[in-house]
Design a protein around this motif. Structure first.
Motif, mmCIF file in Angstrom:
data_model
loop_
_atom_site.group_PDB
_atom_site.id
_atom_site.type_symbol
_atom_site.label_atom_id
_atom_site.label_comp_id
_atom_site.label_asym_id
_atom_site.label_seq_id
_atom_site.Cartn_x
_atom_site.Cartn_y
_atom_site.Cartn_z
ATOM 1 N N ASP A 173 -38.087 16.328 -23.579
ATOM 2 C CA ASP A 173 -36.912 16.836 -23.094
ATOM 3 C C ASP A 173 -36.912 17.707 -21.938
ATOM 4 O OD1 ASP A 173 -33.984 17.591 -23.077
ATOM 5 O OD2 ASP A 173 -34.078 18.819 -24.656
ATOM 6 N N HIS A 174 -36.144 17.424 -20.927
ATOM 7 C CA HIS A 174 -36.426 18.110 -19.695
ATOM 8 C C HIS A 174 -35.619 19.617 -19.870
ATOM 9 C CE1 HIS A 174 -32.038 16.886 -19.625
ATOM 10 N NE2 HIS A 174 -31.812 17.695 -18.848
ATOM 11 N N THR A 175 -34.697 19.764 -20.804
ATOM 12 C CA THR A 175 -34.298 21.128 -20.947
ATOM 13 C C THR A 175 -35.417 22.006 -21.698
ATOM 14 O OG1 THR A 175 -33.495 20.624 -23.099
ATOM 15 C CG2 THR A 175 -31.838 20.473 -21.428
ATOM 16 N N SER A 176 -36.295 21.718 -22.229
ATOM 17 C CA SER A 176 -37.452 22.735 -22.466
ATOM 18 C C SER A 176 -38.409 23.217 -21.265
ATOM 19 C CB SER A 176 -38.559 21.956 -23.576
ATOM 20 O OG SER A 176 -39.048 20.934 -22.979
ATOM 21 N N THR A 188 -44.896 23.332 -17.947
ATOM 22 C CA THR A 188 -43.772 23.768 -18.551
ATOM 23 C C THR A 188 -42.877 22.472 -19.043
ATOM 24 O OG1 THR A 188 -42.930 23.232 -16.325
ATOM 25 C CG2 THR A 188 -43.311 25.500 -16.825
ATOM 26 N N TRP A 189 -43.423 21.217 -18.724
ATOM 27 C CA TRP A 189 -42.760 19.960 -19.077
ATOM 28 C C TRP A 189 -43.685 18.912 -19.281
ATOM 29 C CZ3 TRP A 189 -42.162 15.455 -16.828
ATOM 30 C CH2 TRP A 189 -41.332 14.374 -17.581
ATOM 31 N N TYR A 196 -36.768 24.058 -18.544
ATOM 32 C CA TYR A 196 -35.924 25.284 -18.295
ATOM 33 C C TYR A 196 -36.477 26.517 -18.875
ATOM 34 C CZ TYR A 196 -33.104 21.442 -16.001
ATOM 35 O OH TYR A 196 -32.671 20.460 -15.148
ATOM 36 N N ALA A 197 -36.465 26.285 -20.184
ATOM 37 C CA ALA A 197 -36.795 27.347 -21.061
ATOM 38 C C ALA A 197 -38.209 28.060 -20.877
ATOM 39 C CB ALA A 197 -36.507 26.973 -22.716
#
Length: 91
Positions: free
Chosen positions: A64-67, A58-59, A69-70
């Motif tokens: 980018d840490h927000t990716s 997931t990361w 979350y998506a």
């Protein structure tokens, strides 16, 4: 429907009926997921969805840490499908 009890007890009766209807509707939806994804084509699609979501990170470091979350949102959709199939089999 005529409420058989007065006051707060009457509200509880309505609440229990609403929960039962929701439970029955939920089971029917779960069964629909199971029927859909138990076909050969459905199994192939679910396997593909899993390979594109759950089987991927997931990361990644430096990303980018927000990716993340998506990506977790995508994973949640696939987990929901799998959970509904399992619930239909066990319910």
């Amino acid at each position: 429907f005529i409420m058989a009890k007065v006051g707060w007890e009457g509200i509880e009766v309505l609440d229990n009926q609403a929960k039962q209807e929701t439970k029955n509707e939920q089971l029917e939806i779960d069964k629909s997921y199971a029927r859909t994804f138990e076909t050969e084509e459905g199994k192939k699609c679910l396997k593909h969805l899993m390979s594109r979501t759950l089987d991927q990170p997931t990361w990644v470091p430096g990303g980018d840490h927000t990716s993340g979350y998506a990506r977790e949102g995508q994973n949640s959709v696939v987990r929901e499908i799998i959970m509904r199939i399992e619930r239909a089999k066990n319910g």
